[in-house]
Design an enzyme around this catalytic site. Structure first.
Site, PDB file in Angstrom:
ATOM      1  N   HIS A  59      -0.659 -42.157 -16.492  1.00  0.00           N
ATOM      2  CA  HIS A  59      -1.316 -40.898 -16.104  1.00  0.00           C
ATOM      3  C   HIS A  59      -1.881 -40.176 -17.338  1.00  0.00           C
ATOM      4  O   HIS A  59      -3.028 -39.707 -17.329  1.00  0.00           O
ATOM      5  CB  HIS A  59      -0.290 -40.020 -15.366  1.00  0.00           C
ATOM      6  N   GLU A  60      -1.069 -40.106 -18.405  1.00  0.00           N
ATOM      7  CA  GLU A  60      -1.501 -39.371 -19.603  1.00  0.00           C
ATOM      8  C   GLU A  60      -2.582 -40.128 -20.367  1.00  0.00           C
ATOM      9  O   GLU A  60      -3.519 -39.518 -20.880  1.00  0.00           O
ATOM     10  CB  GLU A  60      -0.306 -39.060 -20.516  1.00  0.00           C
TER      11      GLU A  60
ATOM     12  N   CYS B 238      -0.470 -33.370 -10.816  1.00  0.00           N
ATOM     13  CA  CYS B 238      -1.018 -33.159 -12.155  1.00  0.00           C
ATOM     14  C   CYS B 238      -1.128 -31.657 -12.398  1.00  0.00           C
ATOM     15  O   CYS B 238      -1.533 -30.909 -11.505  1.00  0.00           O
ATOM     16  CB  CYS B 238      -2.398 -33.807 -12.233  1.00  0.00           C
ATOM     17  N   LEU B 239      -0.786 -31.214 -13.609  1.00  0.00           N
ATOM     18  CA  LEU B 239      -0.870 -29.791 -13.938  1.00  0.00           C
ATOM     19  C   LEU B 239      -2.318 -29.290 -13.887  1.00  0.00           C
ATOM     20  O   LEU B 239      -2.543 -28.097 -13.738  1.00  0.00           O
ATOM     21  CB  LEU B 239      -0.278 -29.532 -15.333  1.00  0.00           C
TER      22      LEU B 239
ATOM     23  N   GLY C 206       4.490 -34.184 -18.182  1.00  0.00           N
ATOM     24  CA  GLY C 206       3.598 -34.716 -19.199  1.00  0.00           C
ATOM     25  C   GLY C 206       2.380 -33.823 -19.365  1.00  0.00           C
ATOM     26  O   GLY C 206       2.019 -33.079 -18.450  1.00  0.00           O
TER      27      GLY C 206
ATOM     28  N   GLN D 137      -6.136 -31.777 -21.620  1.00  0.00           N
ATOM     29  CA  GLN D 137      -5.847 -30.761 -20.596  1.00  0.00           C
ATOM     30  C   GLN D 137      -5.817 -29.342 -21.159  1.00  0.00           C
ATOM     31  O   GLN D 137      -5.861 -28.379 -20.397  1.00  0.00           O
ATOM     32  CB  GLN D 137      -4.499 -31.052 -19.919  1.00  0.00           C
TER      33      GLN D 137
ATOM     34  N   HIS E 127      -5.763 -39.462 -18.788  1.00  0.00           N
ATOM     35  CA  HIS E 127      -6.331 -38.172 -19.212  1.00  0.00           C
ATOM     36  C   HIS E 127      -7.136 -38.338 -20.499  1.00  0.00           C
ATOM     37  O   HIS E 127      -8.221 -37.769 -20.638  1.00  0.00           O
ATOM     38  CB  HIS E 127      -5.216 -37.146 -19.475  1.00  0.00           C
TER      39      HIS E 127
HETATM   40 ZN   LIG Z   1      -2.274 -34.849 -15.314  1.00  0.00          ZN
END
Ligand SMILES: [Zn+2]
Length: 169
Positions: free
Chosen positions: A134-135, A92-93, A45, A50, A138
């Site tokens: 999670h998204e 998480c990226l 995701g 981000q 963000h």
């Molecule tokens: Zn993330």
């Protein structure tokens, strides 16, 4: 276009994103960039915040491209339902190299717009429910690290600060 992913510590990640007011060509381009960047990472995701774009858009594919129907694009996502609880390891990226157990709902229904601007709903359980939460976090300026408490959170933040000081973050 693959866009650079911001990392924990970048203030931009902590600012809530604004709703998309109309599906312009720029928004469609943003969606394409998010998809390309997510698959290149690879990740399950990616939220617009981000890559430094303060708009309420995310993409999710828990199959990471293996399922041709796995890609989900959500513009202006909102929860319709959230229920239950799950405790699983999550990463998480924007926080590469770190994982922690995070409390998430077990099942959610999210509504939003698809890339053509049509409203739709998606139900998610397990990993998909986790990814949706999670998204959307963000888009509200919250990273999984912010949801941790005590020693675990302090440890991750301390290690990131150390990496940042030595130019490795
Ligand atoms: Zn993330």
């Amino acid at each position: 276009m693959i866009r650079p992913i911001l990392k924990y510590g970048d203030e931009t990640l902590h600012h809530p994103a604004l709703p998309v007011s109309s599906m312009t060509a720029d928004v469609v381009q943003l969606i394409d960039d998010l998809i390309e960047t997510m698959y290149a990472a690879p990740g399950v995701g990616l939220a617009a915040t981000q890559i430094g774009v303060p708009l309420r858009v995310f993409v999710v594919d828990i199959s990471i491209g293996r399922d041709p129907n796995g890609l989900i694009v959500m513009v202006n996502p909102e929860f319709v339902e959230r229920e239950g609880m799950q405790l699983e390891e999550e990463g998480c990226l924007s926080v590469p190299g770190f994982n922690a157990t995070v409390v998430r709902p077990q099942r959610v229904i999210v509504k939003g717009l698809d890339r053509s601007g049509a409203e739709y709903q998606r139900e998610g359980t397990g990993l998909l429910a986790r990814a949706f939460q999670h998204e959307i976090d963000h888009l509200d300026g919250t990273l999984f690290v912010d949801r941790l408490r005590g020693i675990k959170r302090d440890m991750i933040v301390r290690k990131i600060r150390k990496l940042a000081r030595s130019g490795k973050w």
